[in-house]
Design a protein around this motif. Sequence first.
Motif, PDB file in Angstrom:
ATOM      1  N   GLU A 163      48.403  76.636 -24.367  1.00 34.34           N
ATOM      2  CA  GLU A 163      47.343  76.094 -23.515  1.00 34.34           C
ATOM      3  C   GLU A 163      47.936  75.323 -22.335  1.00 34.34           C
ATOM      4  N   GLU A 164      48.983  74.565 -22.584  1.00 29.51           N
ATOM      5  CA  GLU A 164      49.613  73.783 -21.519  1.00 29.51           C
ATOM      6  C   GLU A 164      50.289  74.697 -20.498  1.00 29.51           C
ATOM      7  N   LEU A 165      50.946  75.745 -21.003  1.00 29.75           N
ATOM      8  CA  LEU A 165      51.614  76.679 -20.104  1.00 29.75           C
ATOM      9  C   LEU A 165      50.613  77.467 -19.274  1.00 29.75           C
ATOM     10  N   LEU A 166      49.458  77.807 -19.884  1.00 29.10           N
ATOM     11  CA  LEU A 166      48.441  78.562 -19.149  1.00 29.10           C
ATOM     12  C   LEU A 166      47.879  77.712 -18.015  1.00 29.10           C
ATOM     13  N   LYS A 167      47.644  76.432 -18.288  1.00 35.97           N
ATOM     14  CA  LYS A 167      47.111  75.542 -17.245  1.00 35.97           C
ATOM     15  C   LYS A 167      48.083  75.428 -16.062  1.00 35.97           C
ATOM     16  N   ASN A 168      49.362  75.562 -16.345  1.00 32.44           N
ATOM     17  CA  ASN A 168      50.356  75.428 -15.291  1.00 32.44           C
ATOM     18  C   ASN A 168      50.829  76.779 -14.746  1.00 32.44           C
ATOM     19  N   GLY A 169      50.148  77.852 -15.204  1.00 39.72           N
ATOM     20  CA  GLY A 169      50.437  79.174 -14.666  1.00 39.72           C
ATOM     21  C   GLY A 169      51.700  79.818 -15.173  1.00 39.72           C
ATOM     22  N   TYR A 170      52.204  79.364 -16.351  1.00 40.94           N
ATOM     23  CA  TYR A 170      53.453  79.928 -16.876  1.00 40.94           C
ATOM     24  C   TYR A 170      53.228  80.830 -18.102  1.00 40.94           C
ATOM     25  N   ALA A 171      51.972  81.020 -18.502  1.00 46.69           N
ATOM     26  CA  ALA A 171      51.700  81.841 -19.689  1.00 46.69           C
ATOM     27  C   ALA A 171      50.487  82.729 -19.446  1.00 46.69           C
ATOM     28  N   ASN A 172      50.409  83.794 -20.253  1.00 43.83           N
ATOM     29  CA  ASN A 172      49.284  84.724 -20.184  1.00 43.83           C
ATOM     30  C   ASN A 172      48.174  84.217 -21.099  1.00 43.83           C
ATOM     31  N   TYR A 173      46.920  84.393 -20.669  1.00 41.59           N
ATOM     32  CA  TYR A 173      45.792  83.907 -21.484  1.00 41.59           C
ATOM     33  C   TYR A 173      45.728  84.592 -22.831  1.00 41.59           C
ATOM     34  N   LEU A 174      46.300  85.803 -22.926  1.00 38.45           N
ATOM     35  CA  LEU A 174      46.292  86.516 -24.210  1.00 38.45           C
ATOM     36  C   LEU A 174      47.134  85.782 -25.252  1.00 38.45           C
ATOM     37  N   ASP A 175      48.196  85.099 -24.796  1.00 40.65           N
ATOM     38  CA  ASP A 175      49.011  84.326 -25.728  1.00 40.65           C
ATOM     39  C   ASP A 175      48.198  83.197 -26.348  1.00 40.65           C
ATOM     40  N   LEU A 176      47.371  82.559 -25.530  1.00 42.36           N
ATOM     41  CA  LEU A 176      46.530  81.467 -26.010  1.00 42.36           C
ATOM     42  C   LEU A 176      45.475  81.980 -26.989  1.00 42.36           C
ATOM     43  N   LEU A 177      44.839  83.115 -26.664  1.00 40.05           N
ATOM     44  CA  LEU A 177      43.819  83.692 -27.554  1.00 40.05           C
ATOM     45  C   LEU A 177      44.419  84.043 -28.908  1.00 40.05           C
ATOM     46  N   THR A 178      45.599  84.641 -28.861  1.00 35.80           N
ATOM     47  CA  THR A 178      46.266  85.025 -30.114  1.00 35.80           C
ATOM     48  C   THR A 178      46.616  83.795 -30.938  1.00 35.80           C
ATOM     49  N   ALA A 179      47.124  82.762 -30.273  1.00 37.29           N
ATOM     50  CA  ALA A 179      47.502  81.542 -30.989  1.00 37.29           C
ATOM     51  C   ALA A 179      46.285  80.881 -31.627  1.00 37.29           C
ATOM     52  N   ARG A 180      45.180  80.824 -30.882  1.00 38.05           N
ATOM     53  CA  ARG A 180      43.962  80.207 -31.419  1.00 38.05           C
ATOM     54  C   ARG A 180      43.444  80.953 -32.644  1.00 38.05           C
TER      55      ARG A 180
END
Length: 472
Positions: free
Chosen positions: A422-439
């Motif tokens: 979530e932190e990386l996505l907010k800063n533009g360093y991660a893909n939103y799919l990584d966050l969905l999978t983690a959740r």
Amino acid sequence: MISIIKHRNFNKVALILVVALTLQSCFVAKDYERPDLKTETEALYRTENLPKDSLSMADVSWKTLFTDSYLQQYIEEGLQNNMDVRIAIQQMVAAEAYAKQGKAGYLPSLSIGPNYTHQEYSKNSQFGSIFSGGLDTYDITANLSWEADIWGKIRSNKRATQAAYLQSVAGHQAVKTQLISSIANTYFNLLALDAQLEVTKQTIATRESGVETIKALKEAGQVTQVAVDQNIAQYNSAKALQVDIETAIFKTENTLSILLGSVPQNFKRSSLDVQKIEETIKLGVPASLLRNRPDVMAAEYGLIQSFELTNVASSSFYPSLTLTASGGLQSLELADLFSSNSLFANIVGGLTQPLLNKRKLKTQKEVAVAQQEQALLQFKKTLLIAGNEVSNALFSYESEARKFEFRTNEVEALRTAEAHSEELLKNGYANYLDLLTARQSVLSAELNVIESTLQQLVNVVNLYEALGGGWK
């Protein structure tokens, strides 16, 4: 002269009674001895650490094992009102009545009653020429019959009915053991569903916040509408899971209502995280199942009953000594019925040896022997099943304890991964799919931890039941 005849008759009757009582020592019926079960009990538990101590957790009261006050209340209520327990009690009542009848087998049979007889004779018969117009007879007769238990048939039948009664008692104990286990497992299942519902609600709140966050990121041009739609889908998936859990809670409460013999209702309860079963796991030697497992005890009582019925069938080949007597008042005129001259009495004693009876006795003996062998095999099978249930419950308990540690570590790692994603996505360093999978993984892992906690409790209950605990 009359007194001499009466004295002689009395001597004959006394002689017959002496002979009968002497012959009672000539029992052909055998005494039951428990079969050799060394082979069945040597390695009955499949475990590397075979118990050497006779102490078993089955000897612990359920009030000591389960410390939750709500659970104790529900178990107490279930033991009072459960329909299966009440049915088992009535089966005990019926079996007890038969046992009382078996004990009365040594007593004589006695009946008494008035009779009136009218006879019309043929005019050409011997009595018809004397009693023209028929003959009336009035009497009050008492009949007594007693069979001497020479060969032990009555004794064996008595023991068979007693074994049947004790089998029904053990059956009642088995129902109690199963009921306590079912109530405890259902209660723990409710607590686990409550915990899963709480986790799901927290997840829904997090995902609802996540939808707002992902919408803001879209407005900032960091993600596309696809990311927003998938977050919304994930949010709704959690909402649907909440409905499923609430449905499961509703049905589980209804199941608990049936166990308690009450109408469907909502039940007060504590929480899963306060449940502690601190009783030391003690299996006891395998032979302890013979005195702790009600179904094993019931199977042995079934064997004892079959054994005694075989004795009954064997003794039926021998002659039976029966004494019968009748006496009372008899008169041709009703007015003279209670006169001293109306008194009469007779006594008959004799041995009856069965000879030809269409093979009935031999068939009864063969059937009894076959049923005794069936009962023996059923006894051994029940013991093997009991050992198998103990082994499975113990292995499951130990396995779940090891797995719980891994499940806990998994949740901690996934929560960290979710926060980082979530932190990386907010800063533009991660893909939103990584966050969905983690959740999604975090939710599944948290539900698995709750399930693992539940299974640890369930396995202790199952082991307690498998060892024969709960009915004492």
